[in-house]
Design an enzyme around this catalytic site. Sequence first.
Site, PDB file in Angstrom:
ATOM      1  N   GLU A  12      61.603  26.931 -31.128  1.00 32.70           N
ATOM      2  CA  GLU A  12      60.589  26.169 -31.842  1.00 32.70           C
ATOM      3  C   GLU A  12      59.724  27.033 -32.759  1.00 32.70           C
ATOM      4  OE1 GLU A  12      60.939  23.182 -31.728  1.00 32.70           O
ATOM      5  OE2 GLU A  12      61.542  22.470 -29.744  1.00 32.70           O
ATOM      6  N   TYR A  40      35.979  12.309 -27.699  1.00 29.33           N
ATOM      7  CA  TYR A  40      36.509  13.641 -27.380  1.00 29.33           C
ATOM      8  C   TYR A  40      37.840  13.900 -28.069  1.00 29.33           C
ATOM      9  CZ  TYR A  40      32.802  13.213 -24.039  1.00 29.33           C
ATOM     10  OH  TYR A  40      31.573  13.025 -23.485  1.00 29.33           O
TER      11      TYR A  40
END
Length: 212
Positions: free
Chosen positions: A71, A117
């Site tokens: 990745e 949040y």
Amino acid sequence: MSAARHDLAAAGAHLASLGLSPGSSGNLSIREDDHVLITPTGADLAAIDAGRLTVLGLDGTHLDGPRPSKEFPLHTAFYRRDPATRAVIHLHSRHAAAFSCRPAWSERSALPPLTPYFVMRVGQTPLLPYAPPGDVQQAADLEQLPFPFRAALLQNHGPVVSGPSLAAAMEAAVELEETAALLLALGGLPARVLTEEEARAMADKYGTPWSG
């Protein structure tokens, strides 16, 4: 041995202890000057060897150490698109991975602004179309998206997040997982999300990307 190496190993152990990195599924990186330290292929985040990290150039060139995680193009894409990025975390955390299999909430964010949040710690999180793990074109597409973001969901795969510090990236990864868990818990029930004005006010206050 640099502090960054020890920090990366500690971060991996912490994320694994939270159950966010089953097996050898995750990968972490941190930027040091003009190069990147990244976990090698097959690394177990619970037991990262700080002395055996891979060293890459910002263009993805393998400079030292073992073979990098497949990745790595996603990691270097984040560093190139935003010079303020200092850490990147890719996980297969259960709820975020599950949410990546659902249609995106909007063009710029797979998840709605369910809580303040989420906006404060993560911000808008685009859904990138499915590609095989390690796909170079997917990383190129991420790098070229024409709006700001620090996190993305890879369709049918999982989350990748970045941050101006390793601590900030970890906090964002945890918050993204929690938001996905809340959304899945709600199922198809009606739910209030932050209004556009409320989301933008939080993003402006905390310096996170949100444009709806």
